[in-house]
Design a protein around this motif. Structure first.
Motif, mmCIF file in Angstrom:
data_model
loop_
_atom_site.group_PDB
_atom_site.id
_atom_site.type_symbol
_atom_site.label_atom_id
_atom_site.label_comp_id
_atom_site.label_asym_id
_atom_site.label_seq_id
_atom_site.Cartn_x
_atom_site.Cartn_y
_atom_site.Cartn_z
ATOM 1 N N GLU A 91 12.417 90.443 14.158
ATOM 2 C CA GLU A 91 12.493 91.647 14.986
ATOM 3 C C GLU A 91 13.933 91.981 15.354
ATOM 4 O O GLU A 91 14.372 93.138 15.258
ATOM 5 N N MET A 92 14.690 90.978 15.751
ATOM 6 C CA MET A 92 16.076 91.219 16.161
ATOM 7 C C MET A 92 16.934 91.645 14.969
ATOM 8 O O MET A 92 17.785 92.531 15.087
ATOM 9 N N TYR A 93 16.713 91.029 13.818
ATOM 10 C CA TYR A 93 17.492 91.403 12.629
ATOM 11 C C TYR A 93 17.087 92.789 12.137
ATOM 12 O O TYR A 93 17.929 93.557 11.659
ATOM 13 N N ARG A 94 15.796 93.109 12.263
ATOM 14 C CA ARG A 94 15.327 94.442 11.867
ATOM 15 C C ARG A 94 15.985 95.522 12.721
ATOM 16 O O ARG A 94 16.455 96.544 12.209
ATOM 17 N N GLU A 95 16.023 95.294 14.020
ATOM 18 C CA GLU A 95 16.673 96.246 14.923
ATOM 19 C C GLU A 95 18.166 96.369 14.600
ATOM 20 O O GLU A 95 18.740 97.450 14.683
ATOM 21 N N ARG A 96 18.738 95.247 14.215
ATOM 22 C CA ARG A 96 20.172 95.224 13.936
ATOM 23 C C ARG A 96 20.516 96.119 12.739
ATOM 24 O O ARG A 96 21.508 96.869 12.771
ATOM 25 N N GLU A 122 9.096 85.587 13.988
ATOM 26 C CA GLU A 122 8.925 86.976 14.393
ATOM 27 C C GLU A 122 10.064 87.432 15.301
ATOM 28 O O GLU A 122 10.547 88.568 15.190
ATOM 29 N N LEU A 123 10.517 86.547 16.187
ATOM 30 C CA LEU A 123 11.637 86.869 17.072
ATOM 31 C C LEU A 123 12.892 87.182 16.268
ATOM 32 O O LEU A 123 13.558 88.201 16.495
ATOM 33 N N VAL A 124 13.204 86.319 15.310
ATOM 34 C CA VAL A 124 14.391 86.527 14.486
ATOM 35 C C VAL A 124 14.235 87.781 13.639
ATOM 36 O O VAL A 124 15.159 88.611 13.544
ATOM 37 N N LYS A 152 19.896 80.496 12.732
ATOM 38 C CA LYS A 152 20.307 79.096 12.695
ATOM 39 C C LYS A 152 19.986 78.407 14.006
ATOM 40 O O LYS A 152 19.493 77.274 14.018
ATOM 41 N N TYR A 153 20.258 79.094 15.114
ATOM 42 C CA TYR A 153 19.968 78.479 16.411
ATOM 43 C C TYR A 153 18.485 78.175 16.557
ATOM 44 O O TYR A 153 18.095 77.072 16.972
ATOM 45 N N MET A 154 17.627 79.140 16.203
ATOM 46 C CA MET A 154 16.187 78.914 16.337
ATOM 47 C C MET A 154 15.731 77.788 15.417
ATOM 48 O O MET A 154 14.836 77.015 15.769
ATOM 49 N N SER A 155 16.344 77.674 14.248
ATOM 50 C CA SER A 155 16.010 76.579 13.338
ATOM 51 C C SER A 155 16.354 75.236 13.966
ATOM 52 O O SER A 155 15.560 74.289 13.924
ATOM 53 N N LEU A 156 17.543 75.142 14.572
ATOM 54 C CA LEU A 156 17.951 73.907 15.250
ATOM 55 C C LEU A 156 17.013 73.584 16.415
ATOM 56 O O LEU A 156 16.660 72.423 16.652
ATOM 57 N N LEU A 157 16.628 74.630 17.139
ATOM 58 C CA LEU A 157 15.760 74.440 18.300
ATOM 59 C C LEU A 157 14.393 73.923 17.879
ATOM 60 O O LEU A 157 13.850 72.980 18.480
#
Length: 324
Positions: free
Chosen positions: A316-321, A312-314, A71-76
């Motif tokens: 990657e982070m969700y995949r690691e999570r 890709e950033l999101v 959501k943050y990246m979408s807002l950004l």
């Protein structure tokens, strides 16, 4: 839930806080792995200590809001003011900071772009609501009167396109905030509009419909301008924020950054306290909007952000999570 950043937010960061200012905090977090897998991630989590939501915040109140990373990246990428303010909040106001947040800040050139419609939209909304120049009232009145003349001559059901030469003649009189603009109809065909104070009247509209739009604009502007001239019904805090946002957008477009505390914090505090004449603040808001249009043309920021990099950033982070 893992916090990527938690920070102070609002007037304390802007440099416009007063003894009555509340405490405001923003954050970005990674959602729990289970929520990611089950596709039930909440876009944001909000907590407030205020009991009566109809009342303004006081110094005793605390607001906290945390955005999920996606959501943050979408807002950004949309250029929303809250996300950009967070991006440029100085280190001294950060309470927690994860390496991922520092990466987001380092890569800011990927996220920034010259589309500042969110900034301009907020400024225009507040300018229209609390800081109306007399020229807007005059423009809406002139348009309303001209529609009445056209209705008397041609009838209320006549389409605007059928009297277009008279529309062109009206615009050529040189009223501020009056123009003819072109756009694309829902069927893909070009269409003309008569624009009055940012309200567009399509050429296929009837004279009755056009008159109704102009009357609404005139009633809204006229009433609010009258109240503002008497210093009644003016939300000085909202006007302060509109002025702040316009200055931030200008700095972002020209210099690719936003400075906190704001260099014009002293002026903003004067506006917030109602120490400046209404007309002076209204003029500053109007000129700020015009300046934004100029800065968009001068800006060297890209037209669009790097959507693929953000995705890709999101991912990657969700995949690691979920695989941890």
């Amino acid at each position: 839930m893992e916090t990527l950043v938690r920070m102070r937010f609002g007037s304390h960061v802007y440099g416009t806080n007063t003894p009555s200012s509340d405490l405001d905090f923003k954050a970005v977090h990674l959602p729990p792995a289970r929520d990611i897998l089950l596709q039930r991630v909440k876009p944001a989590i909000s907590i407030t200590t205020k009991q009566d939501q109809s009342q303004r915040n006081t110094a005793a109140d605390t607001d906290f809001e945390s955005f999920a990373l996606q959501k943050y990246m979408s807002l950004l990428l949309e250029g929303q003011t809250v996300a950009l303010t967070m991006l440029f909040t100085p280190e001294e106001w950060l309470l927690e900071s994860h390496p991922v947040w520092r990466e987001i800040q380092r890569e800011k050139a990927r996220w920034l772009h010259r589309g500042v419609s969110a900034f301009a939209g907020y400024c225009r909304q507040q300018a229209n609501k609390y800081g109306i120049r007399g020229s807007r009232v005059a423009a809406s009145r002139a348009a309303m009167n001209r529609f009445e003349e056209l209705i008397e001559t041609h009838g209320i059901r006549t389409k605007l396109k059928d009297v277009w030469p008279e529309v062109v003649a009206f615009v050529s009189e040189g009223h501020e905030h009056v123009a003819i603009v072109e756009g694309i109809h829902g069927d893909g065909q070009p269409v003309r509009f008569l624009e009055i104070c940012n309200r567009k009247i399509q050429e296929h509209a009837s004279l009755k419909e056009g008159h109704a739009i102009c009357k609404r604009v005139f009633d809204e502007y006229g009433h609010r301008a009258l109240l503002a001239e008497k210093n009644e019904g003016v939300d000085w805090k909202a006007m302060m924020h509109a002025l702040r946002v316009s200055r931030e957008a200008e700095e972002l477009l020209l210099y690719h950054t936003i400075t906190y505390p704001r260099p014009e914090a002293g002026l903003l505090l004067q506006v917030r306290k109602g120490e400046l004449p209404y007309q002076q603040v209204a003029e500053m808001l109007e000129s700020g909007l015009l300046r934004l249009e100029e800065c968009q043309m001068l800006s060297t920021l890209p037209e669009k952000p790097d959507y693929a990099a953000a995705e890709e950033l999101v991912a990657e982070m969700y995949r690691e999570r979920v695989t941890a």
